[in-house]
Motif scaffolding. Structure first.
Motif, PDB file in Angstrom:
ATOM      1  N   SER A  92      17.002   7.461  27.610  1.00 18.63           N
ATOM      2  CA  SER A  92      15.540   7.412  27.714  1.00 18.63           C
ATOM      3  C   SER A  92      14.998   6.232  26.930  1.00 18.63           C
ATOM      4  N   THR A  93      13.865   5.722  27.411  1.00 21.07           N
ATOM      5  CA  THR A  93      13.117   4.697  26.708  1.00 21.07           C
ATOM      6  C   THR A  93      11.748   5.276  26.369  1.00 21.07           C
ATOM      7  N   PHE A  94      10.899   4.487  25.784  1.00 19.74           N
ATOM      8  CA  PHE A  94       9.558   4.950  25.443  1.00 19.74           C
ATOM      9  C   PHE A  94       8.807   5.394  26.700  1.00 19.74           C
ATOM     10  N   ASP A  95       8.957   4.658  27.801  1.00 19.50           N
ATOM     11  CA  ASP A  95       8.171   4.914  29.005  1.00 19.50           C
ATOM     12  C   ASP A  95       8.813   5.836  30.038  1.00 19.50           C
ATOM     13  N   THR A  96      10.153   5.942  30.061  1.00 22.68           N
ATOM     14  CA  THR A  96      10.758   6.688  31.162  1.00 22.68           C
ATOM     15  C   THR A  96      12.185   7.121  30.850  1.00 22.68           C
ATOM     16  N   ASP A  97      12.824   7.728  31.839  1.00 25.21           N
ATOM     17  CA  ASP A  97      14.191   8.216  31.720  1.00 25.21           C
ATOM     18  C   ASP A  97      15.071   7.544  32.765  1.00 25.21           C
ATOM     19  N   TYR A  98      16.346   7.432  32.430  1.00 25.97           N
ATOM     20  CA  TYR A  98      17.343   6.848  33.315  1.00 25.97           C
ATOM     21  C   TYR A  98      18.518   7.805  33.409  1.00 25.97           C
ATOM     22  N   LEU A  99      19.018   8.024  34.626  1.00 27.30           N
ATOM     23  CA  LEU A  99      20.176   8.876  34.830  1.00 27.30           C
ATOM     24  C   LEU A  99      21.268   8.084  35.516  1.00 27.30           C
ATOM     25  N   LEU A 100      22.423   8.056  34.893  1.00 23.89           N
ATOM     26  CA  LEU A 100      23.560   7.358  35.472  1.00 23.89           C
ATOM     27  C   LEU A 100      24.501   8.374  36.090  1.00 23.89           C
ATOM     28  N   VAL A 101      24.977   8.058  37.283  1.00 19.71           N
ATOM     29  CA  VAL A 101      25.977   8.871  37.969  1.00 19.71           C
ATOM     30  C   VAL A 101      27.126   7.955  38.367  1.00 19.71           C
ATOM     31  N   ARG A 102      28.298   8.530  38.465  1.00 15.71           N
ATOM     32  CA  ARG A 102      29.450   7.753  38.891  1.00 15.71           C
ATOM     33  C   ARG A 102      29.220   7.229  40.306  1.00 15.71           C
ATOM     34  N   THR A 103      29.706   6.032  40.567  1.00 19.13           N
ATOM     35  CA  THR A 103      29.538   5.410  41.877  1.00 19.13           C
ATOM     36  C   THR A 103      30.055   6.305  42.999  1.00 19.13           C
ATOM     37  N   ASP A 104      31.154   7.007  42.756  1.00 19.69           N
ATOM     38  CA  ASP A 104      31.715   7.869  43.802  1.00 19.69           C
ATOM     39  C   ASP A 104      30.880   9.123  44.064  1.00 19.69           C
ATOM     40  N   HIS A 105      29.888   9.396  43.206  1.00 22.17           N
ATOM     41  CA  HIS A 105      28.963  10.517  43.425  1.00 22.17           C
ATOM     42  C   HIS A 105      27.577  10.050  43.871  1.00 22.17           C
ATOM     43  N   LEU A 106      27.391   8.745  44.031  1.00 23.32           N
ATOM     44  CA  LEU A 106      26.060   8.192  44.276  1.00 23.32           C
ATOM     45  C   LEU A 106      25.399   8.757  45.535  1.00 23.32           C
ATOM     46  N   CYS A 107      26.070   8.715  46.657  1.00 22.32           N
ATOM     47  CA  CYS A 107      25.470   9.193  47.913  1.00 22.32           C
ATOM     48  C   CYS A 107      25.141  10.680  47.838  1.00 22.32           C
ATOM     49  N   GLN A 108      26.055  11.455  47.285  1.00 25.13           N
ATOM     50  CA  GLN A 108      25.838  12.890  47.139  1.00 25.13           C
ATOM     51  C   GLN A 108      24.655  13.171  46.216  1.00 25.13           C
ATOM     52  N   ALA A 109      24.549  12.409  45.136  1.00 23.16           N
ATOM     53  CA  ALA A 109      23.451  12.594  44.186  1.00 23.16           C
ATOM     54  C   ALA A 109      22.114  12.258  44.822  1.00 23.16           C
ATOM     55  N   ARG A 110      22.064  11.151  45.514  1.00 18.31           N
ATOM     56  CA  ARG A 110      20.803  10.746  46.141  1.00 18.31           C
ATOM     57  C   ARG A 110      20.360  11.768  47.187  1.00 18.31           C
ATOM     58  N   LYS A 111      21.284  12.214  48.003  1.00 16.28           N
ATOM     59  CA  LYS A 111      20.955  13.209  49.028  1.00 16.28           C
ATOM     60  C   LYS A 111      20.457  14.500  48.391  1.00 16.28           C
ATOM     61  N   ALA A 112      21.112  14.951  47.332  1.00 20.58           N
ATOM     62  CA  ALA A 112      20.697  16.175  46.645  1.00 20.58           C
ATOM     63  C   ALA A 112      19.287  16.037  46.077  1.00 20.58           C
ATOM     64  N   LEU A 113      19.004  14.895  45.481  1.00 25.78           N
ATOM     65  CA  LEU A 113      17.675  14.677  44.909  1.00 25.78           C
ATOM     66  C   LEU A 113      16.606  14.601  45.996  1.00 25.78           C
ATOM     67  N   GLU A 114      16.912  13.964  47.100  1.00 28.43           N
ATOM     68  CA  GLU A 114      15.956  13.885  48.214  1.00 28.43           C
ATOM     69  C   GLU A 114      15.685  15.287  48.772  1.00 28.43           C
ATOM     70  N   LEU A 115      16.724  16.092  48.930  1.00 26.86           N
ATOM     71  CA  LEU A 115      16.551  17.468  49.424  1.00 26.86           C
ATOM     72  C   LEU A 115      15.726  18.313  48.469  1.00 26.86           C
ATOM     73  N   ALA A 116      15.755  17.962  47.173  1.00 29.28           N
ATOM     74  CA  ALA A 116      14.978  18.672  46.164  1.00 29.28           C
ATOM     75  C   ALA A 116      13.541  18.164  46.058  1.00 29.28           C
ATOM     76  N   GLY A 117      13.184  17.170  46.885  1.00 28.90           N
ATOM     77  CA  GLY A 117      11.808  16.697  46.913  1.00 28.90           C
ATOM     78  C   GLY A 117      11.548  15.405  46.183  1.00 28.90           C
ATOM     79  N   TYR A 118      12.572  14.781  45.621  1.00 29.96           N
ATOM     80  CA  TYR A 118      12.387  13.490  44.969  1.00 29.96           C
ATOM     81  C   TYR A 118      12.382  12.391  46.019  1.00 29.96           C
ATOM     82  N   THR A 119      11.550  11.384  45.806  1.00 33.39           N
ATOM     83  CA  THR A 119      11.495  10.267  46.736  1.00 33.39           C
ATOM     84  C   THR A 119      11.997   9.005  46.028  1.00 33.39           C
TER      85      THR A 119
END
Length: 121
Positions: A92-119
């Motif tokens: 985290s920084t003063f203004d926001t948060d950052y989440l790192l995921v392994r490259t091999d989980h990237l597509c799965q992570a993005r899809k999961a977040l989109e299904l949960a309503g994140y854009t």
């Protein structure tokens, strides 16, 4: 809530000395405690003499700035990813948060977040 996938591939490193931090890199996250000195930076900025390193991370930025009164932002995002057994490394920084995921989980992570309503922007 909006997220942005950063273009760079990142590394998480353990350093021996603060002088090794590549401050010239566009993204540098440093954590120092009484027991260790950690660095997150793009792979091309990894210091030559780091003690340990884990490459192959991609980074989602929570679009901010986020107000300090907001509650549960990281908890909700990591909860979505935990349900799908996707490990994360958060900073985290003063203004926001950052989440790192392994490259091999990237597509799965993005899809999961989109299904949960994140854009993504």
């Amino acid at each position: 809530m909006q997220l942005k996938l950063l273009n760079e591939e990142f590394a998480v490193c353990k350093l021996a000395r603060a002088e090794q931090v590549p401050w010239e890199a566009q993204f540098v996250f440093v954590g120092k405690t009484d027991e260790e000195l950690s660095l997150v930076c793009p792979v091309e900025s990894v210091p030559m003499e780091c003690l340990q390193q884990e490459r192959g991370w991609r980074c989602f930025r929570v679009e901010g700035p986020l107000n300090f009164t907001l509650v549960g932002i990281l908890s909700k995002i990591t909860g979505v990813l935990a349900e799908r057994q996707i490990p994360v490394f958060a900073v985290s920084t003063f203004d926001t948060d950052y989440l790192l995921v392994r490259t091999d989980h990237l597509c799965q992570a993005r899809k999961a977040l989109e299904l949960a309503g994140y854009t993504f922007v």
